[in-house]
Design an enzyme around this catalytic site. Structure first.
Site, PDB file in Angstrom:
ATOM      1  CG  ASP A  33      16.484  37.517  51.937  1.00 12.40           C
ATOM      2  OD1 ASP A  33      16.561  38.750  52.141  1.00 12.40           O
ATOM      3  OD2 ASP A  33      17.456  36.805  51.622  1.00 12.40           O
ATOM      4  CG  ASP A  37      10.884  36.015  48.791  1.00 14.75           C
ATOM      5  OD1 ASP A  37      11.182  36.977  48.068  1.00 14.75           O
ATOM      6  OD2 ASP A  37      11.644  35.047  49.015  1.00 14.75           O
ATOM      7  CB  SER A  82      38.524  53.324  27.884  1.00 17.13           C
ATOM      8  OG  SER A  82      39.269  54.068  26.958  1.00 17.13           O
ATOM      9  CG  LEU A  83      39.039  54.983  33.459  1.00 22.11           C
ATOM     10  CD1 LEU A  83      38.802  54.121  34.689  1.00 22.11           C
ATOM     11  CD2 LEU A  83      39.127  56.449  33.856  1.00 22.11           C
ATOM     12  CE  LYS A 115      39.588  49.953  35.311  1.00 24.39           C
ATOM     13  NZ  LYS A 115      39.003  48.696  34.867  1.00 24.39           N
ATOM     14  CG  ASP A 117      37.499  42.226  36.729  1.00 23.07           C
ATOM     15  OD1 ASP A 117      37.305  42.713  35.592  1.00 23.07           O
ATOM     16  OD2 ASP A 117      38.271  41.273  36.940  1.00 23.07           O
ATOM     17  NE  ARG A 136      34.050  51.857  27.197  1.00 22.85           N
ATOM     18  CZ  ARG A 136      34.859  51.637  26.187  1.00 22.85           C
ATOM     19  NH1 ARG A 136      34.854  50.472  25.580  1.00 22.85           N
ATOM     20  NH2 ARG A 136      35.693  52.567  25.763  1.00 22.85           N
ATOM     21  CD  GLU A 173      32.648  47.861  35.479  1.00 23.20           C
ATOM     22  OE1 GLU A 173      32.545  49.036  35.059  1.00 23.20           O
ATOM     23  OE2 GLU A 173      33.446  47.036  35.000  1.00 23.20           O
ATOM     24  CE1 TYR A 225      32.066  54.416  34.982  1.00 26.57           C
ATOM     25  CE2 TYR A 225      32.020  52.248  36.009  1.00 26.57           C
ATOM     26  CZ  TYR A 225      32.100  53.045  34.875  1.00 26.57           C
ATOM     27  OH  TYR A 225      32.217  52.465  33.651  1.00 26.57           O
ATOM     28  CE  LYS A 290      35.790  57.940  38.142  1.00 24.43           C
ATOM     29  NZ  LYS A 290      34.468  57.493  38.562  1.00 24.43           N
ATOM     30  CE  LYS A 314      43.088  47.880  34.539  1.00 21.88           C
ATOM     31  NZ  LYS A 314      43.540  47.124  33.414  1.00 21.88           N
ATOM     32  CB  CYS A 408      47.393   5.471  49.470  1.00 17.08           C
ATOM     33  SG  CYS A 408      48.336   6.736  50.339  1.00 17.08           S
ATOM     34  CB  CYS A 411      50.303   3.697  52.994  1.00 16.48           C
ATOM     35  SG  CYS A 411      48.538   3.909  52.772  1.00 16.48           S
ATOM     36  CB  CYS A 426      44.627   7.145  51.817  1.00 22.61           C
ATOM     37  SG  CYS A 426      45.540   5.899  52.739  1.00 22.61           S
ATOM     38  CB  CYS A 432      48.532   6.399  55.406  1.00 19.25           C
ATOM     39  SG  CYS A 432      49.108   7.432  54.046  1.00 19.25           S
TER      40      CYS A 432
HETATM   41  N1  5U1 Z   1      35.168  53.397  39.857  1.00 15.63           N
HETATM   42  C1  5U1 Z   1      35.205  53.628  38.545  1.00 15.63           C
HETATM   43  N2  5U1 Z   1      35.374  52.710  37.615  1.00 15.63           N
HETATM   44  N3  5U1 Z   1      35.377  53.338  36.445  1.00 15.63           N
HETATM   45  C2  5U1 Z   1      35.506  52.849  35.175  1.00 15.63           C
HETATM   46  N4  5U1 Z   1      35.109  54.838  37.981  1.00 15.63           N
HETATM   47  C3  5U1 Z   1      35.208  54.687  36.662  1.00 15.63           C
HETATM   48  N5  5U1 Z   1      35.163  55.568  35.681  1.00 15.63           N
HETATM   49  C4  5U1 Z   1      35.272  55.124  34.422  1.00 15.63           C
HETATM   50  C5  5U1 Z   1      35.447  53.763  34.139  1.00 15.63           C
HETATM   51  C6  5U1 Z   1      35.553  53.288  32.744  1.00 15.63           C
HETATM   52  O1  5U1 Z   1      35.229  55.986  33.377  1.00 15.63           O
HETATM   53  C7  5U1 Z   1      35.293  57.388  33.589  1.00 15.63           C
HETATM   54  C8  5U1 Z   1      35.643  57.971  32.274  1.00 15.63           C
HETATM   55  C9  5U1 Z   1      34.060  57.972  34.080  1.00 15.63           C
END
Ligand code: 5U1
Length: 666
Positions: A33, A37, A82-83, A115, A117, A136, A173, A225, A290, A314, A408, A411, A426, A432
């Site tokens: 690093d 830098d 969405s999934l 997946k 978060d 999104r 993500e 993804y 998928k 999930k 405490c 004791c 303590c 104690c």
């Molecule tokens: N790993 C992964 N996470 N994720 C979230 N793949 C993936 N695909 C997603 C989402 C919402 O949507 C697919 C419709 C491409």
């Protein structure tokens, strides 16, 4: 002259972009690093003097210089989907069967992925240059977060390679790593700034920050993804091939992704990732499957807002809300006072939780946790559940702030707060009862003298009955003493006496660890044993001499000195020695006894015959240094079952890889 400067700037820029690619995409840093830098500062200086040579893909151009007024709305050219979800193996099998029926094939190959978060974002490249990034939002319209996304060093401003489509939309993500999140919160707390409840909120908050200079300071990461709109046909056959290509363009793709066959392969992946989950440096809330073949994906199409060809599996939630019934304080082995919330039982991540730690007085005050509050409780892996946040809207009207005791609870000694520490303590030490009990439990525990059959409850009972006051008293117990205890039959009493007798022959490092010196864990105990070879030598060492030993710093040295300066501790050690506790003599290491001397070894994956601690202890004993991550300096990687990124990295770096059998045979 100016041509030369232009060339130097271009070279520096390309070098820095290359280093970032190695670091973020290949997970294989090539410079430190500090070196990075230094080069970055050189480029900055040159660009300051010759602004005519600044280009938009220069790493110095990631941060603009003024805050935004607000976020522009952006309509996605193709909706961000969405999934669907499955929660059980049965639902997964149903999903797989449904798809097989629909496309009339006997077996389906899936791309299985963690997946993450974090926050889903779309990034648009035009002629290889990052043009726009958006959240999104509702799937159709998101917010323009281009300026903030440009500050994420893992996301290239300019794509690598040739034949890049004129327009390419990458979706993925944005996350904050766990280590980055902890460090961020620690700093924010020191500065009295707002902290975040979890890495996802921190990532979201950072992306919705109107001042990109602030976003630039947040440790964000990105994994792609899928693709969105692309201006030309790509001719890939599978999703995984597409992601490999995305990676070759310089965009990070998660290295746990893999192809699996059928519901069975998916379930195995789910299990494997679930086991890895606690040790990952980022939060995930499940895995995604998928259909890998792109033609089959096309055939399967979509249902309203989700693709039919994909689903999320999930993990059970790791956070839940419940009510605090009471707050009590516990006294630890070293006298630390920890407030603990007694909870209405709640299932978190598949386990019923009834207690959660509140850490210390400062934490209680910061979170303003009170009896009667509804709170979020989090449980991650094997870590003790903790109270994350209070739901203030649900606070009862008559609630009162919690006040820490001044004495405490066991004791009644006046509690103290030592300089530089957040916890109350303590100071009564082994006078104690609570600390006495914890010290004896520690002494008898598996990694210490390993007295089989002497569980926590039994230790507590024996101390309460006045049968033992120190670990040394264990060696003077007789059958009658034990039989007098509640629920102790003759056979159990004899078994316990037998294990106490067997524990008398031990190893010096285990004996030192068993003493329970603050800051002296297994590894430090091993260092002390191997280097000083006797308890007397440790007792006679000055802090300066101790600090000369490998991995012993001033704090540890001070704790060791404090321990041996206490007359009570010296008396107990003498009593233990008088009770005939012995250990094997520590030989001066030879090439034969320490065949791994000078080797740096990394452990990864799950081992069946060792715990991490016993594997580490064995390696240290044989002279090795055990490191946490793979680098050029690693000599050997010991890879157990389901080894992941460390194994990949070791293979790439040409590091010698060994399995558990090798470790067993040493
Ligand atoms: N790993 C992964 N996470 N994720 C979230 N793949 C993936 N695909 C997603 C989402 C919402 O949507 C697919 C419709 C491409």
């Amino acid at each position: 002259m100016s041509e030369d400067i232009k060339k130097t700037i271009e070279e520096l820029r390309s070098q820095l972009n290359d280093y970032a690619y190695h670091y973020y995409v290949l997970d294989e840093p090539v410079i430190s690093d500090v070196q990075y830098d230094k080069l970055y500062q050189q480029l900055l200086e040159l660009e300051k003097n010759y602004p005519e040579f600044i280009s938009s893909d220069s790493p110095t151009q990631r941060v603009g210089d003024k805050p935004l007024d607000g976020f522009k709305q952006i309509k996605h050219e193709a909706p961000m989907l969405s999934l669907g979800n499955v929660f059980t193996e049965t639902e997964l099998i149903e999903f797989d069967n449904r798809l097989m029926d629909l496309v009339q094939v006997g077996e389906i190959e899936y791309s299985a992925e963690p997946k993450l978060d974090g926050l889903a974002v779309s990034i648009v490249y035009e002629k290889g240059k990052l043009k726009q990034a958006a959240t999104r939002g509702d799937g159709n319209v998101g917010e323009d977060i281009t300026a903030n996304v440009k500050t994420i060093k893992a996301i290239p401003l300019l794509l690598r390679g040739n034949n890049i489509p004129d327009k390419l939309e990458v979706r993925g993500e944005v996350i904050m790593t766990r280590s980055g999140f902890n460090e961020y919160n620690r700093q924010a707390e020191l500065l009295g700034e707002k902290t975040f409840a979890n890495p996802r909120n921190a990532a979201a908050g950072s992306l919705r920050q109107l001042d990109p200079r602030k976003t630039a300071k947040r440790p964000l990461m990105f994994y792609a993804y899928s693709l969105g709109v692309v201006s030309q046909e790509l001719n890939f056959e599978s999703h995984i091939e597409t992601l490999e290509w995305v990676k070759s363009l310089g965009i990070p793709v998660n290295n746990l992704n893999q192809t699996v066959m059928s519901a069975k392969g998916c379930q195995q992946f789910y299990q494997m990732v679930g086991e890895k989950r606690p040790s990952l440096n980022y939060d995930i809330d499940g895995v995604v499957y998928k259909v890998n073949n792109l033609q089959l994906q096309k055939k399967l199409g979509f249902v309203t807002k989700s693709p039919r060809w994909a689903t999320a599996h999930k993990f059970p939630a790791e956070e839940a809300t419940t009510v605090i019934e009471n707050i009590e304080v516990q006294v630890g082995r070293t006298g630390s006072i920890t407030p603990v919330a007694r909870l209405q039982p709640v299932v978190v991540g598949g386990v019923t939780v009834t207690n959660a730690t509140l850490h210390n007085e400062d934490e209680i005050r910061r979170k303003d946790v009170r009896v009667g509050d509804t709170v979020f409780v989090r449980r991650a892996g094997d870590v003790i559940p903790e109270v994350v946040k209070v739901v203030l809207q649900k606070r009862p009207e008559n609630s009162q702030p919690f006040i820490m005791p001044i004495h405490c609870p066991v004791c009644e000694t006046l509690l103290v707060k030592l300089e530089g520490e957040a916890v109350l303590r303590c100071p009564a030490g082994l006078y104690c009862d609570a600390q006495r009990k914890e010290a004896i439990k520690h002494f008898a525990s598996r990694k210490a003298l390993d007295i089989e059959g002497l569980g926590d409850k039994l230790v507590e009972l024996m101390v309460d009955e006045g049968l033992i006051k120190t670990p040394a008293d264990l060696f003077h117990l007789n059958q009658q003493d034990l039989i007098n205890l509640e629920r102790m039959a003759e056979k159990s009493a004899n078994n316990l006496l037998q294990s106490i007798e067997s524990s008398k022959h031990t190893q010096l490092d285990k004996f030192i660890y068993a003493l329970g010196i603050r800051e002296v864990g297994e590894a430090t105990a091993m260092t002390l044993a191997n280097q000083l070879k006797s308890v007397e030598a440790i007792e006679d060492s000055t802090a300066e001499q101790l600090e000369e030993l490998p991995d012993i710093g001033p704090i540890v040295a001070k704790r060791i000195r404090q321990f041996f300066a206490d007359k009570h501790n010296l008396k107990v050690i003498q009593q233990l020695l008088d009770a005939d506790i012995t250990w094997d003599k520590i030989e001066t290491p030879t090439a034969d006894s320490q065949p791994l001397l000078g080797k740096t070894i990394v452990l990864t994956g799950s081992l069946s015959q060792f715990t991490r601690a016993t594997a580490k202890a064995k390696l240290i004993k044989l002279g090795a240094k055990v490191a946490g991550s793979v680098s050029k300096n690693t000599d050997i990687l010991v890879a157990g079952e389901n080894a992941g990124s460390k194994l990949t990295k070791a293979e790439k770096l040409g590091v010698e890889v060994r399995d558990e059998d090798w470790l067993l045979g040493l």
